[in-house]
Every structure is written in C-alpha cells, then in structure tokens.
Design a protein around this motif. Structure first.
Motif, PDB file in Angstrom:
ATOM      1  N   GLY A   1       0.824  -1.205   0.000  1.00 41.48           N
ATOM      2  CA  GLY A   1       0.000   0.000   0.000  1.00 41.48           C
ATOM      3  C   GLY A   1       0.856   1.253   0.000  1.00 41.48           C
ATOM      4  O   GLY A   1       0.556   2.238  -0.695  1.00 41.48           O
ATOM      5  N   THR A   2       1.925   1.219   0.775  1.00 37.12           N
ATOM      6  CA  THR A   2       2.841   2.361   0.834  1.00 37.12           C
ATOM      7  C   THR A   2       3.391   2.683  -0.555  1.00 37.12           C
ATOM      8  O   THR A   2       3.407   3.840  -0.988  1.00 37.12           O
ATOM      9  CB  THR A   2       4.027   2.047   1.786  1.00 37.12           C
TER      10      THR A   2
ATOM     11  N   TYR B   1      -4.216   7.526   7.424  1.00 36.09           N
ATOM     12  CA  TYR B   1      -2.894   6.920   7.236  1.00 36.09           C
ATOM     13  C   TYR B   1      -2.732   6.520   5.775  1.00 36.09           C
ATOM     14  O   TYR B   1      -3.648   5.953   5.180  1.00 36.09           O
ATOM     15  CB  TYR B   1      -2.760   5.680   8.126  1.00 36.09           C
TER      16      TYR B   1
ATOM     17  N   GLY C   1       0.287   4.917   4.605  1.00 34.44           N
ATOM     18  CA  GLY C   1       1.550   4.192   4.538  1.00 34.44           C
ATOM     19  C   GLY C   1       2.678   5.074   5.038  1.00 34.44           C
ATOM     20  O   GLY C   1       2.462   6.228   5.408  1.00 34.44           O
TER      21      GLY C   1
ATOM     22  N   GLU D   1      -8.836   8.870   2.994  1.00 41.11           N
ATOM     23  CA  GLU D   1      -9.527   7.588   3.150  1.00 41.11           C
ATOM     24  C   GLU D   1     -11.024   7.921   3.185  1.00 41.11           C
ATOM     25  O   GLU D   1     -11.461   8.608   4.106  1.00 41.11           O
ATOM     26  CB  GLU D   1      -9.151   6.920   4.475  1.00 41.11           C
TER      27      GLU D   1
ATOM     28  N   ASN E   1      -7.910   4.143   9.923  1.00 37.50           N
ATOM     29  CA  ASN E   1      -6.682   4.209  10.700  1.00 37.50           C
ATOM     30  C   ASN E   1      -6.820   5.177  11.869  1.00 37.50           C
ATOM     31  O   ASN E   1      -5.845   5.552  12.504  1.00 37.50           O
ATOM     32  CB  ASN E   1      -5.508   4.561   9.790  1.00 37.50           C
TER      33      ASN E   1
ATOM     34  N   ASP F   1      -7.662   6.847  -1.102  1.00 38.12           N
ATOM     35  CA  ASP F   1      -6.848   5.754  -0.611  1.00 38.12           C
ATOM     36  C   ASP F   1      -7.796   4.678  -0.078  1.00 38.12           C
ATOM     37  O   ASP F   1      -8.275   4.758   1.046  1.00 38.12           O
ATOM     38  CB  ASP F   1      -5.896   6.254   0.482  1.00 38.12           C
TER      39      ASP F   1
ATOM     40  N   MET G   1      -7.492   0.111   2.513  1.00 35.86           N
ATOM     41  CA  MET G   1      -8.213  -0.663   3.517  1.00 35.86           C
ATOM     42  C   MET G   1      -9.659  -0.952   3.104  1.00 35.86           C
ATOM     43  O   MET G   1     -10.166  -2.052   3.284  1.00 35.86           O
ATOM     44  CB  MET G   1      -8.182   0.061   4.850  1.00 35.86           C
TER      45      MET G   1
ATOM     46  N   LYS H   1      -4.112  -4.448   0.551  1.00 43.63           N
ATOM     47  CA  LYS H   1      -4.726  -5.388   1.492  1.00 43.63           C
ATOM     48  C   LYS H   1      -5.561  -6.493   0.820  1.00 43.63           C
ATOM     49  O   LYS H   1      -4.984  -7.473   0.375  1.00 43.63           O
ATOM     50  CB  LYS H   1      -5.491  -4.611   2.561  1.00 43.63           C
TER      51      LYS H   1
END
Ligand SMILES: *Cc1c(COP(=O)(O)O)cnc(C)c1O
Length: 435
Positions: free
Chosen positions: A115-116, A142, A144, A204, A209, A237, A240, A265
């Motif tokens: 993911g990063t 978050y 990454g 997100e 996160n 993003d 997740m 993920k």
C-alpha cells in the motif's frame, strides 16, 4: 514464562522492538504480543496453542477467512509454475481486468507490492500529471510510511505540516498541508487561497486508521467539486476499504468518482499486492508511455496475483457483502447493547467486513474527537477479551475486521465473551469515567 514471552524476548534481539510493523508490538495496550503459529477460518492459534477468534484478519486481507482452501490450492498450483519472472504474464491482465470491471473510476492500473508503494506512486502520478507540488491530507488518515505523508498539522490553517517521524527532512513535508477530516469549510478556505497550486487531495473515504470514521457525503462531495474546479486530482486511498466495505470500495456506494484510486490489502488475499489506477489519460503519463517513472521487480508477482484474483472471485459470490454487513452489524449492535445494560458508554459503526467500537457516547467524526477515547477502558477491555480468546486490534485507534467465516455462531460466541468482560469491568468500576 509463556512461549509468547520467550519468543518476544528472543525477537527483540534480532528485530527492533521484536516486530516487523510497530502496532504488532502491543505498545498501545501493554503486555506480550501473541506469536501466531497458524490460522484457519476465523481463528488463529498462538505459540501456546491458545485459540483466538481473530478480528484483525491480517489488518484486512483475510476477508475470505484464513487459509481459505480455494486460495491455498490456487497458490500452490501457481507456485509450481515458478515464483517470479520479471516478464509480463497473462495473470496480470486478468487481475487488471477484474479490478477495472469492479471499481468505477479505474480504466487502467499498475500493480505494486505494498500500500505504501502504491500511495507513493499515486502521489508522484498526481504531481506529474498536474505539474504541481502541493498535497492535502487529513489528520488521522494513514497513507503508509511515505515520507511526505508522515506529517502532522502545522500551526495555522493553510500552513505546511511538520514531519511526524524522525528521519523525514523538513523540506519533504513542506509541500503537505494537513487539514481536519470531515471539515469542508477548512478545505474550501485552503483551495480559495492556493487552489491553483494544489496537485492532489488524498483521503480515506472511510478512515480506518483512526478506528472507523465515515467521510460525510457532503465532505467527500466538496473535495470532489473543489478538485474539479481547480484542476487538482482527488485520490481515494482505498487500501483498507477497497473490496472490504463493498465490492467496488466506498466509491461504488458513494457515487463519488475519484481521479486516482489506491488499493491494497484485500486485493492480495494475504500476499503482497497493491495497485493504483485511474483514467487512461492520467495513467498514460507513466513510464514507458509517459515521463513519470515507476517500476518494481516483483510487481504483479504471479503467486501473489493468484491469491488476489482467487480472493476477488470468491467475494463476488451472491450476497457476500450483504452477509458481511449483517454479521459486522450484529457484532457492533450486540456489543453496544450489552454495554448499555451495564451502564457503560459505548458506541459503534460498521460496513461490510469492517467495524469500529468506541468507549465514547457518540460516534466521532474526526481525529480530535477520537483522541478523547478512554484508553484505560479500551486497554482493560482488550486484555480481558484476549483472555477470553478474542483478538481485537491492539490499539483503540484501529478498525476491526471480520471475514465470511465469522458467521452468526462465531458472533454469538464473541458476544457471550463480551458480556463476561463488560460485566467484570462494570463491577470493578475500574475507571471513574467508565459510565
Ligand atoms: C494499510 C494502509 C496503507 C499502507 O499499506 P501497506 O501495505 O501497509 O504499505 C495505506 N493506506 C491505507 C488507508 C492503509 O490502510
């Protein structure tokens, strides 16, 4: 000394903090991390062979249950054909076609290994495409451990952030503005001031996160409209949330089309696969077609892609997400009801295979609300649940996850244990602000 403790002490000698990713170390909740020996369906077993109902699922990927027989068989077959070639395969096309079919905003995509890495590439793509440098992110989201995303809010509204990790040069964070999540007014003000220099807004759409916080419709719509108006790119993003809350991610249920989507993920089904995708017009800026460089030795790895593809096939079975939603909702509603009976202030939310529970009176909408969370109560709850054989995320700031193997029986069993634990907590009245 338990075997977990022995392993932890040994691990600390050769691995910093004994873990390969910080949240595993139990620093937030204290105590000894559980070393996993094996996992199956909704369960895993630790070094002492103690069995747990697992509500992390590898932080999302294990949506069809641990060691799913279909996935394992496909992976074994694929491994026999060789592990990595550094040349293209048909599998990668199948994977790309599958994701393009399911995620509304993606016409083309690149596969990467984390993911990063996908976020890092998406940010470069947005900057290369817009020919601008400034990025907006939101507090508590978050993305990454990308240097420019390890940033906390600066002192003023449109001031640039400061590194939140040592080792990130100041000028690496000097292009990132950090704003409050779900605050459309701040976003509008920032665009009014410097909109024509903003390369991207990254968020997100459901923040997973900072536990589980939904992006409000109006906030997501404002972000979309502002990016369109000022020619900036909107990056969702969904590392997740993609294939976790719904088949096509949050965007498929919100009717908001981002310019760039980041996935991870679930799409690897437990092996390292992530992706970023967009319209052809934007994706064609990437090397070898365009001037933006991006590459990876193990990108689109055949064994990893096989695990991902098989997982994506399984989760398209009829009622897959309806059942996940029903069971995550049953869990959260059950916990909140028990808490109410015991006069403990709790609330919760869920969607698909993802949920959040809070020791708060009402659902938080941003980071400053979630940090009011009563950590002492959460930590007590976490450890008592662990004793009962239920493994929730070892931090109050992380979401929970269920798989298709977490059926009604497993949820009922969990709720029975929750009842024992909350009863104990209300009797001991451990913290004065428990109720
Ligand atoms: C997990 C996560 C990442 C990072 O993915 P890694 O595979 O751990 O590098 C990025 N963004 C979001 C929203 C995530 O949940």
């Amino acid at each position: 000394m338990s075997l977990n403790e022995e392993l932890f002490n040994r691990a600390k000698k050769s691995i910093p903090g004994g873990v390969n990713s910080p949240v595993r170390a139990f620093n937030a909740v204290g105590g000894i991390p559980r070393f996993v020996k094996r996992a199956n369906g909704p369960y895993f077993w630790d070094a002492n062979s103690k069995k747990y109902i697992d509500y992390i699922g590898s932080w999302g990927p294990a949506i069809v249950g641990h060691a799913n027989p279909e996935v394992i068989e496909a992976v074994q077959k694929s491994a026999h054909n060789g592990l990595s070639f550094g040349a293209p395969t048909e599998l990668e096309i199948l994977m790309a076609e599958e994701i393009c079919k399911l995620v509304p905003s993606i016409e083309q995509l690149r596969l990467v290994s984390s993911g990063t890495e996908a976020v890092m590439s998406a940010l470069r793509l947005s900057r290369g495409y817009t020919k601008r440098d400034i990025m907006i992110k939101f507090e508590g989201c978050y993305h990454g451990h990308v240097d420019a995303m390890l940033v906390k809010a600066g002192s003023g509204l449109s001031t640039f952030g400061k590194p939140s990790s040592s080792g990130v040069p100041k000028n690496f964070s000097s292009h990132t503005i950090v704003l409050e999540y779900n605050n459309s007014e701040f976003l509008e003000k920032t665009f009014k001031e410097i909109g024509s220099s903003i390369a991207c807004v990254i968020l997100e759409p459901i923040a997973g996160n900072m536990n589980f916080i939904r992006g409000k419709d109006e906030f997501l719509k404002t972000a979309r409209d502002l990016c369109t108006k000022y020619g900036s790119t909107l990056i969702f993003d969904e590392v997740m949330t993609g294939f976790r809350v719904a088949k096509g991610g949050v965007q498929s249920i919100q009717n908001i089309i981002p310019d760039i989507t980041v996935l991870g993920k679930v799409i690897g089904g437990g092996l390292p696969v992530a992706a970023f995708g967009s319209r052809k017009e934007i994706m064609s800026c990437l090397s070898p077609e365009g001037p933006i460089y991006q590459a990876g030795t193990l990108s689109g790895n055949p064994v990893a892609v096989t695990a991902g593809l098989t997982t994506l096939k399984i989760l398209q079975k009829p009622n897959f997400f309806e059942n996940l939603s029903k069971n995550s909702n049953k869990l959260v509603r059950g916990i909140v009801e028990i808490a109410k009976e015991k006069n403990i202030k709790m609330c919760g939310d869920s969607l698909g295979g993802m949920f959040g529970i809070f020791f708060l009176e009402s659902l938080p909408t941003n980071y400053s609300q979630i940090i009011k969370f009563n950590n002492a109560n959460f930590n007590k709850f976490f450890h008592l649940m662990l004793d009962e054989g239920v493994y929730f995320a070892p931090s109050a700031f992380e979401a929970g996850f269920i798989s298709s193997d977490h059926n009604e029986i497993i949820i009922d069993e969990t709720l029975k244990k929750v009842k024992n634990v909350l009863e104990k907590m209300s009797k001991e009245n451990l913290s004065t602000n428990l109720t």
